[in-house]
Design a protein around this motif. Structure first.
Motif, PDB file in Angstrom:
ATOM      1  N   TYR A 102     123.567  80.477  26.613  1.00 61.91           N
ATOM      2  CA  TYR A 102     122.743  80.954  27.722  1.00 61.91           C
ATOM      3  C   TYR A 102     122.927  82.461  27.927  1.00 61.91           C
ATOM      4  O   TYR A 102     121.949  83.202  28.109  1.00 61.91           O
ATOM      5  N   PHE A 103     124.171  82.921  27.906  1.00 66.03           N
ATOM      6  CA  PHE A 103     124.452  84.325  28.196  1.00 66.03           C
ATOM      7  C   PHE A 103     124.557  85.203  26.954  1.00 66.03           C
ATOM      8  O   PHE A 103     124.361  86.416  27.039  1.00 66.03           O
ATOM      9  N   ALA A 104     124.892  84.605  25.812  1.00 68.72           N
ATOM     10  CA  ALA A 104     125.092  85.401  24.597  1.00 68.72           C
ATOM     11  C   ALA A 104     124.446  84.718  23.396  1.00 68.72           C
ATOM     12  O   ALA A 104     125.116  84.445  22.390  1.00 68.72           O
ATOM     13  N   PRO A 105     123.128  84.459  23.454  1.00 63.03           N
ATOM     14  CA  PRO A 105     122.467  83.749  22.355  1.00 63.03           C
ATOM     15  C   PRO A 105     122.534  84.539  21.050  1.00 63.03           C
ATOM     16  O   PRO A 105     122.247  85.736  21.011  1.00 63.03           O
ATOM     17  N   GLY A 106     122.983  83.865  20.008  1.00 64.34           N
ATOM     18  CA  GLY A 106     123.015  84.481  18.686  1.00 64.34           C
ATOM     19  C   GLY A 106     124.197  85.392  18.416  1.00 64.34           C
ATOM     20  O   GLY A 106     124.361  85.853  17.285  1.00 64.34           O
ATOM     21  N   GLU A 107     125.023  85.658  19.403  1.00 61.54           N
ATOM     22  CA  GLU A 107     126.163  86.555  19.210  1.00 61.54           C
ATOM     23  C   GLU A 107     127.287  85.814  18.481  1.00 61.54           C
ATOM     24  O   GLU A 107     127.822  84.829  18.983  1.00 61.54           O
ATOM     25  N   LYS A 108     127.657  86.299  17.307  1.00 62.40           N
ATOM     26  CA  LYS A 108     128.680  85.648  16.493  1.00 62.40           C
ATOM     27  C   LYS A 108     130.082  86.186  16.770  1.00 62.40           C
ATOM     28  O   LYS A 108     131.070  85.508  16.508  1.00 62.40           O
ATOM     29  N   ASP A 109     130.172  87.405  17.269  1.00 65.20           N
ATOM     30  CA  ASP A 109     131.467  88.002  17.574  1.00 65.20           C
ATOM     31  C   ASP A 109     131.997  87.400  18.868  1.00 65.20           C
ATOM     32  O   ASP A 109     131.385  87.546  19.926  1.00 65.20           O
ATOM     33  N   ARG A 110     133.127  86.697  18.803  1.00 67.76           N
ATOM     34  CA  ARG A 110     133.588  85.950  19.966  1.00 67.76           C
ATOM     35  C   ARG A 110     134.002  86.841  21.125  1.00 67.76           C
ATOM     36  O   ARG A 110     133.858  86.458  22.284  1.00 67.76           O
ATOM     37  N   LEU A 111     134.500  88.049  20.839  1.00 66.36           N
ATOM     38  CA  LEU A 111     134.869  88.950  21.918  1.00 66.36           C
ATOM     39  C   LEU A 111     133.629  89.474  22.625  1.00 66.36           C
ATOM     40  O   LEU A 111     133.541  89.445  23.866  1.00 66.36           O
ATOM     41  N   LYS A 112     132.657  89.950  21.860  1.00 62.93           N
ATOM     42  CA  LYS A 112     131.423  90.443  22.468  1.00 62.93           C
ATOM     43  C   LYS A 112     130.703  89.331  23.231  1.00 62.93           C
ATOM     44  O   LYS A 112     130.174  89.557  24.332  1.00 62.93           O
ATOM     45  N   ALA A 113     130.673  88.128  22.654  1.00 58.80           N
ATOM     46  CA  ALA A 113     130.028  87.002  23.319  1.00 58.80           C
ATOM     47  C   ALA A 113     130.743  86.669  24.618  1.00 58.80           C
ATOM     48  O   ALA A 113     130.108  86.411  25.657  1.00 58.80           O
ATOM     49  N   SER A 114     132.068  86.692  24.589  1.00 58.99           N
ATOM     50  CA  SER A 114     132.845  86.343  25.774  1.00 58.99           C
ATOM     51  C   SER A 114     132.627  87.356  26.897  1.00 58.99           C
ATOM     52  O   SER A 114     132.527  86.984  28.068  1.00 58.99           O
ATOM     53  N   VAL A 115     132.547  88.634  26.559  1.00 58.67           N
ATOM     54  CA  VAL A 115     132.297  89.645  27.582  1.00 58.67           C
ATOM     55  C   VAL A 115     130.963  89.377  28.272  1.00 58.67           C
ATOM     56  O   VAL A 115     130.859  89.441  29.509  1.00 58.67           O
ATOM     57  N   LYS A 116     129.923  89.063  27.507  1.00 55.67           N
ATOM     58  CA  LYS A 116     128.618  88.755  28.089  1.00 55.67           C
ATOM     59  C   LYS A 116     128.689  87.535  29.001  1.00 55.67           C
ATOM     60  O   LYS A 116     128.083  87.502  30.077  1.00 55.67           O
TER      61      LYS A 116
END
Length: 332
Positions: free
Chosen positions: A16-30
């Protein structure tokens, strides 16, 4: 505002917040910024439904994805004699300072300024028990106490390297440590055993943090009421995750220890958040804020983490309700 502390282990929230983001740190920040979470203790990139049933190996250990969670499925320890081969790797100071510290700084800086990532290290009992297996580990406590002492000491010395680094580098004003040592009915091990074998190790690990003026948040699921005073006596400043269904009642904790502990968590993640209605969640959040937030010392969050089975609607309701009502002065 009342600070929000949590860990998100829910694929739907990440999509929902980080669709398609594979980098777990970047996804987690979002994800954490999107939900309005102020403090977190870890990052994940939960398995997808397509990963269900997948197996992987790391040395002699086998891992399986079940219920969108990775579980330890195969261990090399089959009998008591096998645990003599168990070793906990103790990193050198250089390894910690040159490898782990820069990585923690990267996480802290990436989350900042909206979210505080809280670094930490475990005490070791939970890690050893998990690797060896609950039944075999429990037998070994009685039948091979010297081996258990050796194993726990190895974990203690490894964790001390990380706590010393956190203290020396002043990575954060808060530090996180953990060991799951309780069932819903009480501690897994007798309070006497914990006082003799576990609490001194916890104290040794967090000693550098205390000397540096860093507040220590301790995490264990289950009912810890018998040893709350012991935890305070060895230097614990905050308690997480406050499992309500295990008797860790917020009103009781606030009245008895609210002047000594930061209370962290408190909203049931095993039944209420995954199975409750949005209205039930709103009412419980309002109740928790009413009984625990006045006077400060309360970080609201789930009673461990947002588990994979929690519907997205319930997750959004949870944090939106905190945002709506979690402002000082509390007026509920």
């Amino acid at each position: 505002k009342v600070p929000v502390w949590d860990l998100i282990d829910n694929r739907a929230v990440y999509e929902y917040f980080a669709p398609g983001e594979k980098d777990r740190l970047k996804a987690s920040v979002k994800v954490y910024e999107g939900l309005g979470i102020d403090l977190c203790r870890g990052i994940t990139l939960p398995p997808s439904e397509g990963d269900e049933g997948k197996l992987s190996r790391a040395g002699e250990f086998g891992y399986a994805v079940e219920g969108q969670t990775v579980w330890l499925a195969e261990r090399p320890y089959k009998k008591l004699e096998d645990i003599k081969g168990y070793r906990c790797y103790i990193p050198s100071r250089e390894e910690v300072m040159d490898g782990w510290v820069p990585e923690m700084r990267r996480w802290i800086e990436t989350f900042a300024p909206k979210v505080m990532f809280v670094p930490g290290c475990g005490v070791g009992l939970d890690a050893a028990r998990h690797a060896i297996g609950f039944e075999l580990f429990t037998y070994a406590i009685y039948d091979m106490p010297d081996e258990i002492d050796r194993i726990l000491t190895e974990h203690m010395e490894a964790s001390r390297r990380y706590s010393e680094a956190m203290a020396e580098c002043r990575l954060s004003p808060l530090a996180f440590t953990w060991d799951d040592i309780a069932f819903k009915s009480g501690t897994m091990y007798s309070p006497r055993w914990l006082r003799e074998n576990w609490l001194p190790r916890l104290q040794y690990i967090i000693e550098p943090l205390k000397k540096a003026g860093i507040k220590v948040i301790f995490h264990s699921d289950g009912n810890l009421l018998e040893i709350v005073d012991d935890l305070i006596s060895v230097g614990v400043d905050g308690l997480n995750p406050l499992e309500q269904l295990a008797g860790m009642d917020l009103e009781l904790l606030k009245s008895r220890w609210g002047d000594k502990l930061i209370l962290v968590g408190g909203i049931d993640c095993s039944q209420l958040l995954p199975l409750g209605t949005p209205e039930e969640i709103r009412e419980k959040v309002k109740w928790a804020l009413k009984v625990a937030a006045p006077g400060g010392g309360f970080f609201i969050g789930s009673s461990s983490e947002i588990v994979p089975s929690t519907p997205l609607e319930n997750v959004l309701t949870f944090y939106e309700t905190i945002k709506e009502f979690g402002k000082y002065p509390i007026n509920l």
